[in-house]
Design a protein around this motif. Structure first.
Motif, mmCIF file in Angstrom:
data_model
loop_
_atom_site.group_PDB
_atom_site.id
_atom_site.type_symbol
_atom_site.label_atom_id
_atom_site.label_comp_id
_atom_site.label_asym_id
_atom_site.label_seq_id
_atom_site.Cartn_x
_atom_site.Cartn_y
_atom_site.Cartn_z
ATOM 1 N N THR A 24 16.792 -163.736 -110.726
ATOM 2 C CA THR A 24 16.883 -163.252 -109.347
ATOM 3 C C THR A 24 16.149 -164.155 -108.365
ATOM 4 O OG1 THR A 24 14.990 -161.777 -109.690
ATOM 5 C CG2 THR A 24 17.182 -160.843 -110.042
ATOM 6 N N VAL A 25 15.867 -165.384 -108.770
ATOM 7 C CA VAL A 25 15.224 -166.347 -107.887
ATOM 8 C C VAL A 25 16.029 -167.646 -107.904
ATOM 9 C CG1 VAL A 25 13.643 -167.254 -109.647
ATOM 10 C CG2 VAL A 25 13.027 -167.436 -107.264
ATOM 11 N N ILE A 26 16.078 -168.289 -106.763
ATOM 12 C CA ILE A 26 16.730 -169.599 -106.652
ATOM 13 C C ILE A 26 15.764 -170.513 -105.923
ATOM 14 C CG2 ILE A 26 17.908 -169.166 -104.450
ATOM 15 C CD1 ILE A 26 19.460 -170.935 -107.451
ATOM 16 N N TYR A 27 15.781 -171.799 -106.259
ATOM 17 C CA TYR A 27 14.867 -172.715 -105.583
ATOM 18 C C TYR A 27 15.520 -174.054 -105.362
ATOM 19 C CZ TYR A 27 13.779 -173.167 -110.587
ATOM 20 O OH TYR A 27 13.862 -173.271 -111.946
ATOM 21 N N GLY A 28 14.957 -174.780 -104.414
ATOM 22 C CA GLY A 28 15.536 -176.024 -103.936
ATOM 23 C C GLY A 28 16.281 -175.739 -102.641
ATOM 24 N N PHE A 29 16.286 -176.718 -101.733
ATOM 25 C CA PHE A 29 16.868 -176.491 -100.407
ATOM 26 C C PHE A 29 18.348 -176.127 -100.474
ATOM 27 C CE2 PHE A 29 19.010 -177.802 -96.539
ATOM 28 C CZ PHE A 29 18.244 -177.162 -95.581
ATOM 29 N N LYS A 35 3.991 -173.656 -97.167
ATOM 30 C CA LYS A 35 3.311 -173.835 -95.879
ATOM 31 C C LYS A 35 3.081 -175.298 -95.549
ATOM 32 C CE LYS A 35 -1.232 -172.880 -97.868
ATOM 33 N NZ LYS A 35 -2.344 -171.952 -97.874
ATOM 34 N N ASN A 36 3.105 -176.160 -96.565
ATOM 35 C CA ASN A 36 2.940 -177.586 -96.320
ATOM 36 C C ASN A 36 4.277 -178.331 -96.379
ATOM 37 O OD1 ASN A 36 3.178 -177.228 -99.086
ATOM 38 N ND2 ASN A 36 1.675 -178.783 -99.618
ATOM 39 N N ASP A 56 1.439 -172.986 -100.914
ATOM 40 C CA ASP A 56 1.746 -174.401 -100.739
ATOM 41 C C ASP A 56 2.763 -174.820 -101.798
ATOM 42 O OD1 ASP A 56 0.319 -175.094 -103.125
ATOM 43 O OD2 ASP A 56 -1.532 -175.338 -101.998
ATOM 44 N N SER A 57 3.275 -176.032 -101.670
ATOM 45 C CA SER A 57 4.362 -176.476 -102.547
ATOM 46 C C SER A 57 3.923 -176.591 -104.009
ATOM 47 C CB SER A 57 4.931 -177.807 -102.050
ATOM 48 O OG SER A 57 3.944 -178.813 -102.055
ATOM 49 N N GLU A 58 2.653 -176.896 -104.242
ATOM 50 C CA GLU A 58 2.165 -176.988 -105.617
ATOM 51 C C GLU A 58 2.131 -175.612 -106.280
ATOM 52 O OE1 GLU A 58 0.569 -178.509 -102.987
ATOM 53 O OE2 GLU A 58 1.356 -180.499 -103.477
ATOM 54 N N GLU A 59 1.706 -174.598 -105.527
ATOM 55 C CA GLU A 59 1.676 -173.237 -106.086
ATOM 56 C C GLU A 59 3.083 -172.743 -106.402
ATOM 57 O OE1 GLU A 59 -2.262 -171.306 -103.963
ATOM 58 O OE2 GLU A 59 -0.426 -171.514 -102.773
ATOM 59 N N LEU A 60 4.034 -172.967 -105.489
ATOM 60 C CA LEU A 60 5.413 -172.546 -105.751
ATOM 61 C C LEU A 60 5.993 -173.295 -106.949
ATOM 62 C CD1 LEU A 60 6.934 -172.202 -102.163
ATOM 63 C CD2 LEU A 60 6.152 -170.393 -103.700
ATOM 64 N N GLY A 61 5.694 -174.582 -107.032
ATOM 65 C CA GLY A 61 6.167 -175.353 -108.175
ATOM 66 C C GLY A 61 5.595 -174.848 -109.487
ATOM 67 N N GLN A 62 4.316 -174.504 -109.471
ATOM 68 C CA GLN A 62 3.643 -173.985 -110.667
ATOM 69 C C GLN A 62 4.348 -172.735 -111.195
ATOM 70 O OE1 GLN A 62 -0.405 -172.874 -109.811
ATOM 71 N NE2 GLN A 62 -0.608 -171.705 -111.684
ATOM 72 N N LEU A 74 7.413 -177.487 -105.046
ATOM 73 C CA LEU A 74 8.656 -176.855 -104.627
ATOM 74 C C LEU A 74 8.448 -176.360 -103.203
ATOM 75 C CD1 LEU A 74 11.415 -175.985 -105.758
ATOM 76 C CD2 LEU A 74 10.343 -173.866 -106.453
ATOM 77 N N VAL A 75 9.456 -176.529 -102.354
ATOM 78 C CA VAL A 75 9.290 -176.174 -100.944
ATOM 79 C C VAL A 75 10.077 -174.925 -100.561
ATOM 80 C CG1 VAL A 75 9.575 -176.983 -98.565
ATOM 81 C CG2 VAL A 75 8.798 -178.565 -100.332
ATOM 82 N N HIS A 76 11.291 -174.754 -101.078
ATOM 83 C CA HIS A 76 12.146 -173.641 -100.664
ATOM 84 C C HIS A 76 12.521 -172.780 -101.861
ATOM 85 C CE1 HIS A 76 12.486 -175.652 -96.845
ATOM 86 N NE2 HIS A 76 12.869 -176.748 -97.472
ATOM 87 N N MET A 77 12.543 -171.457 -101.619
ATOM 88 C CA MET A 77 12.849 -170.520 -102.682
ATOM 89 C C MET A 77 13.407 -169.250 -102.054
ATOM 90 S SD MET A 77 10.057 -169.118 -105.485
ATOM 91 C CE MET A 77 9.752 -170.715 -106.184
ATOM 92 N N GLY A 78 14.287 -168.568 -102.776
ATOM 93 C CA GLY A 78 14.820 -167.292 -102.296
ATOM 94 C C GLY A 78 14.897 -166.290 -103.425
ATOM 95 N N PHE A 79 14.750 -164.990 -103.074
ATOM 96 C CA PHE A 79 14.789 -163.914 -104.059
ATOM 97 C C PHE A 79 15.944 -162.981 -103.751
ATOM 98 C CE2 PHE A 79 9.927 -164.279 -103.828
ATOM 99 C CZ PHE A 79 9.915 -165.307 -104.752
ATOM 100 N N ALA A 80 16.663 -162.596 -104.793
ATOM 101 C CA ALA A 80 17.706 -161.588 -104.659
ATOM 102 C C ALA A 80 17.045 -160.217 -104.491
ATOM 103 C CB ALA A 80 18.600 -161.601 -105.900
ATOM 104 N N PRO A 81 17.769 -159.250 -103.924
ATOM 105 C CA PRO A 81 17.199 -157.915 -103.777
ATOM 106 C C PRO A 81 16.871 -157.291 -105.129
ATOM 107 C CG PRO A 81 19.296 -158.105 -102.599
ATOM 108 C CD PRO A 81 19.134 -159.351 -103.407
#
Length: 191
Positions: free
Chosen positions: A104-109, A128-129, A152-158, A165-172
């Protein structure tokens, strides 16, 4: 204390505001008289509730609010606000990992943009960065969907096993709803 919708409420020991439990941070007194965070709200003992904000926690520590609320002489642990922030970050990243495993998650622009166009995203994340133009493009597509930018991008990537990682989206879904609550609490420690 319960409100009309049977959502449990608690009073902040600093501000006196009554708010839903999920918007507050619970602390408890350990057997040795040290106030420790209980972000899961599962530790035994009487809860000492605080609004989810770094300045409120620091005020509680500085003005002896914990001792007054506990009706005994207690001492907050060193770096209490930093510890609460770290625990909230850990909870959020753990939720992202669970959403990744259940798909239920997607990432990358590009992938995030495509899911947004298809209406499959309920919550949008942007580091945020990260660059402002990428965030603005996705936010324009997102409309009234929430945009969370406390990581920040390091936390999302982790959270997904990448360097950054910079962009991410969650399904309902229920995990997305839980993530929003936790990210809102975290925001009070990162503003």
């Amino acid at each position: 204390m319960k409100n009309k919708g049977d959502t449990p409420e608690r009073r902040c020991i600093v501000s006196g505001e009554v708010r839903p439990k999920e918007e507050l941070i619970r602390c408890v007194v350990s057997p040795d008289g040290i106030v420790v965070p209980d972000v899961d709200a599962k530790l035994p003992g009487r809860g000492l509730w605080l609004s989810a904000a770094r300045d409120v926690v620091n005020t509680a520590c500085a003005k002896n609010a914990f001792s007054r609320a506990a009706r005994q002489n207690v001492k907050p642990m060193d770096g209490l606000a930093d510890r609460i922030e770290a625990l909230l970050v850990q909870r959020c990243l753990s939720l992202i990992g669970m959403m990744r495993r259940n798909g239920t998650v997607i990432y990358g622009f590009e992938k995030t943009r495509n899911w947004l166009k298809d209406g499959r995203i309920a919550v949008l994340l942007a580091a945020k960065n990260g660059a402002d133009d990428g965030r603005a493009k996705l936010k324009a597509l997102a409309g009234d969907r929430p945009l969370i930018d406390v990581f920040d991008s390091e936390e999302l990537g982790q959270a997904v096993g990448r360097d950054h990682l910079v962009h991410m989206g969650f399904a309902p879904g229920p995990l997305t709803e839980r993530f929003q609550v936790e990210a809102l609490r975290l925001q009070g420690f990162r503003e």
